[in-house]
Design a protein around this motif. Structure first.
Motif, PDB file in Angstrom:
ATOM      1  N   ALA A  93       0.853  -1.184   0.000  1.00 11.89           N
ATOM      2  CA  ALA A  93       0.000   0.000   0.000  1.00 11.89           C
ATOM      3  C   ALA A  93       0.900   1.248   0.000  1.00 11.89           C
ATOM      4  O   ALA A  93       1.811   1.346   0.825  1.00 11.89           O
ATOM      5  N   PRO A  94       0.696   2.187  -0.972  1.00 12.53           N
ATOM      6  CA  PRO A  94      -0.296   2.104  -2.053  1.00 12.53           C
ATOM      7  C   PRO A  94       0.038   0.969  -3.029  1.00 12.53           C
ATOM      8  O   PRO A  94       1.074   0.324  -2.915  1.00 12.53           O
ATOM      9  N   ALA A  95      -0.846   0.746  -4.017  1.00 15.67           N
ATOM     10  CA  ALA A  95      -0.641  -0.337  -4.970  1.00 15.67           C
ATOM     11  C   ALA A  95       0.685  -0.170  -5.706  1.00 15.67           C
ATOM     12  O   ALA A  95       1.224   0.942  -5.826  1.00 15.67           O
ATOM     13  N   ALA A  96       1.197  -1.300  -6.199  1.00 15.54           N
ATOM     14  CA  ALA A  96       2.533  -1.296  -6.798  1.00 15.54           C
ATOM     15  C   ALA A  96       2.649  -0.349  -7.985  1.00 15.54           C
ATOM     16  O   ALA A  96       3.724   0.207  -8.238  1.00 15.54           O
ATOM     17  N   PRO A  99       1.827   6.036  -8.567  1.00 10.26           N
ATOM     18  CA  PRO A  99       2.953   6.984  -8.670  1.00 10.26           C
ATOM     19  C   PRO A  99       3.544   7.246  -7.292  1.00 10.26           C
ATOM     20  O   PRO A  99       2.855   7.215  -6.281  1.00 10.26           O
ATOM     21  N   LEU A 100       4.847   7.499  -7.288  1.00  9.79           N
ATOM     22  CA  LEU A 100       5.561   7.711  -6.035  1.00  9.79           C
ATOM     23  C   LEU A 100       5.893   9.183  -5.889  1.00  9.79           C
ATOM     24  O   LEU A 100       6.536   9.770  -6.764  1.00  9.79           O
ATOM     25  N   SER A 101       5.417   9.756  -4.805  1.00  7.59           N
ATOM     26  CA  SER A 101       5.711  11.167  -4.561  1.00  7.59           C
ATOM     27  C   SER A 101       6.630  11.283  -3.351  1.00  7.59           C
ATOM     28  O   SER A 101       6.739  10.362  -2.540  1.00  7.59           O
ATOM     29  N   SER A 102       7.269  12.435  -3.237  1.00 13.28           N
ATOM     30  CA  SER A 102       8.156  12.644  -2.103  1.00 13.28           C
ATOM     31  C   SER A 102       7.341  12.677  -0.816  1.00 13.28           C
ATOM     32  O   SER A 102       6.180  13.107  -0.804  1.00 13.28           O
ATOM     33  N   ASP A 103       7.950  12.187   0.270  1.00 12.33           N
ATOM     34  CA  ASP A 103       7.324  12.088   1.589  1.00 12.33           C
ATOM     35  C   ASP A 103       6.199  11.054   1.633  1.00 12.33           C
ATOM     36  O   ASP A 103       5.421  11.013   2.589  1.00 12.33           O
ATOM     37  N   ALA A 104       6.104  10.194   0.622  1.00 13.51           N
ATOM     38  CA  ALA A 104       5.093   9.129   0.640  1.00 13.51           C
ATOM     39  C   ALA A 104       5.486   8.048   1.646  1.00 13.51           C
ATOM     40  O   ALA A 104       6.664   7.906   2.003  1.00 13.51           O
ATOM     41  N   GLU A 105       4.506   7.303   2.078  1.00 16.96           N
ATOM     42  CA  GLU A 105       4.750   6.164   2.981  1.00 16.96           C
ATOM     43  C   GLU A 105       4.282   4.889   2.274  1.00 16.96           C
ATOM     44  O   GLU A 105       3.118   4.778   1.877  1.00 16.96           O
ATOM     45  N   VAL A 106       5.208   3.965   2.108  1.00 12.62           N
ATOM     46  CA  VAL A 106       4.909   2.699   1.437  1.00 12.62           C
ATOM     47  C   VAL A 106       4.973   1.580   2.490  1.00 12.62           C
ATOM     48  O   VAL A 106       5.966   1.449   3.204  1.00 12.62           O
ATOM     49  N   VAL A 107       3.900   0.828   2.540  1.00 12.75           N
ATOM     50  CA  VAL A 107       3.796  -0.247   3.532  1.00 12.75           C
ATOM     51  C   VAL A 107       3.771  -1.598   2.819  1.00 12.75           C
ATOM     52  O   VAL A 107       2.988  -1.792   1.871  1.00 12.75           O
ATOM     53  N   VAL A 108       4.630  -2.504   3.271  1.00 16.96           N
ATOM     54  CA  VAL A 108       4.680  -3.861   2.718  1.00 16.96           C
ATOM     55  C   VAL A 108       4.450  -4.847   3.866  1.00 16.96           C
ATOM     56  O   VAL A 108       5.115  -4.768   4.899  1.00 16.96           O
ATOM     57  N   ARG A 109       3.477  -5.724   3.675  1.00 20.16           N
ATOM     58  CA  ARG A 109       3.218  -6.763   4.660  1.00 20.16           C
ATOM     59  C   ARG A 109       3.325  -8.128   3.979  1.00 20.16           C
ATOM     60  O   ARG A 109       2.611  -8.406   3.012  1.00 20.16           O
TER      61      ARG A 109
END
Length: 443
Positions: A93-96, A99-109
């Motif tokens: 999350a978000p989906a693969a 788009p990736l923006s600065s200060d984004a948080e990507v969670v992988v479980r």
């Protein structure tokens, strides 16, 4: 990972240039902010340039969070650059393709298969959770009573998740509640409170409320944890019991035995035995299962065989006239007139003479002598105070001997004559009477 456009500067790679990279990122953000209206008419080439700008994002992989600098344009590019492979059961999350923006948080479980007990039924489930607390929250919608079941390997309790990262957990065991740091694997949490488990014990994780943990169970001032590790002591024992099997009794007919005699034991009955093995399972001392494993006859019972006579007894011979005797004890020696003649000597000698007159000599005399020695010691005044039996033959009552003579109380010959008639009528011979006496202690 996507390469940078040819008209951009080489990508910084060292900590020394990270400040420069940060400065450039700020400058790009200022340029983008200042040209908001223009972004609506940017061409494709301009969009690619923006997507490949350097960004600083937060990456959370199974609860481990770190800050990452990247030129990736989408989440998939970030994961590829970080060497993270995502499986079909994993969560991103978000989906693969986002788009990736600065200060984004990507969670992988990472998807993990766990054993669960939901409303008393065990099954397996895949969860994308960082720890057991998160997994219980995800599974809560499936039932009212939800628990994770630890797998067992000898004396080790294993769960593919941390227990509760950053929080304390309750450890319920042996009628005790301890508190431990949940930021570790399950076996380490148990070791922290010195709880050992063997291969039969069960270990489950549930909410503290479902486990019945209350504030009163904890040290004063301790908050009730959200997660409880419950250890149940399981004992499996095989118990062996031997049960007796009653024997049967069968009666056979014999024309060689008088019908008025009690049945004779030909084969003595013996009880058999059955060995039963049961497997008893207890949880925390309470029996939850009691199952029969085996039930085998280990000794067959022996059937008792009785012999019942069918032979009719002949009519007794006419009673002889009573004899007279001047002797008054087993040691007396005087003449005694009997119905068939006169006898003299001690009571025993008179008995031998009168038995011989009936043809009872040799072995029959031996049986008679043994019988009346046992009954009275050949004393014509012997009396049994408890039963009332009297005289040499121990007639019960003694007055029965009046049929042989009115002097039955004092005349040994009269008693012997009555006793010989009784033996002949009931047993046929002295040995028949003696055998019955040996078997039953009376005749």
């Amino acid at each position: 990972m996507t390469s940078a456009p040819e008209n951009t500067e080489p990508r910084p790679t060292t900590a020394e240039t990270r400040a420069v990279r940060t400065h450039r990122s700020r400058r790009r953000r200022a340029l983008i902010a200042g040209a908001t209206a223009g972004t609506l008419v940017l061409g494709v080439g301009s969009a690619v340039a923006v997507s490949q700008a350097h960004k600083t994002v937060t990456l959370d992989v199974d609860g481990e969070t770190r800050t990452v600098g990247t030129f990736a344009g989408d989440v998939d590019g970030l994961l590829a650059a970080e060497g993270i492979t995502v499986g079909d059961r994993d969560l991103v999350a978000p989906a693969a393709d986002s788009p990736l923006s600065s200060d984004a948080e990507v969670v992988v479980r990472t998807g993990k298969e766990v054993d669960v007990a939901i409303d008393g039924r065990e099954s397996t489930a895949w969860v994308t959770a960082a720890d057991a607390h998160e997994a219980l929250n995800l599974l809560a919608q499936r039932g009212e009573d939800v628990a994770l079941v630890a797998s067992r390997s000898e004396d080790r309790a294993d769960l593919p998740l941390q227990v509760h990262d950053g929080d304390q957990v309750a450890v319920v065991h042996d009628e005790t509640v301890d508190v431990a740091d949940g930021s570790d694997e399950l076996d380490a949490v148990l070791a922290d409170v010195e709880v050992e488990v063997d291969e039969d014990d069960t270990v489950t994780l549930s909410t503290a409320a479902d486990a019945g943990v209350r504030a009163d169970d904890l040290p004063e001032g301790t908050d009730v944890p959200q997660v409880a590790v419950v250890v149940q002591r399981v004992e499996v024992e095989q118990v062996t019991k031997v049960k007796e099997i009653d024997f049967e009794t069968k009666t056979k007919k014999s024309s060689q035995r008088f019908e008025d005699l009690d049945p004779k034991v030909r084969t003595k009955g013996e009880p058999g035995s059955r060995t039963v093995v049961r497997e008893i399972t207890t949880i925390d001392g309470k029996t939850v299962s009691d199952e029969k494993v085996t039930s085998l006859v280990t000794a067959e019972p022996v059937t008792e065989v009785l012999v019942q006579g069918t032979k009719e007894r002949p009519e007794p011979e006419p009673e002889p006239e009573p004899a007279t005797s001047s002797g008054s004890s087993s040691g007396s020696s005087s003449g005694v007139a009997a119905s068939t003649g006169s006898y003299s000597g001690s009571n025993r000698e008179i008995g031998q003479q009168m038995a011989a007159a009936r043809g009872w000599t040799g072995g029959e005399w031996t049986c008679l002598e043994s019988l009346w020695t046992k009954e009275s010691g050949w004393s014509h005044t012997a009396a049994n105070p408890s039963s009332g039996a009297y005289g040499i033959p121990q007639s019960l009552p003694g007055s029965k001997m009046a049929t042989a003579g009115a002097d039955w109380q004092t005349n040994p010959a009269t008693q012997i004559a009555w006793g010989l008639d009784y033996i002949a009528g009931r047993y046929g011979s002295p040995c028949g009477a003696w055998g019955h006496s040996q078997a039953n202690n009376w005749y």
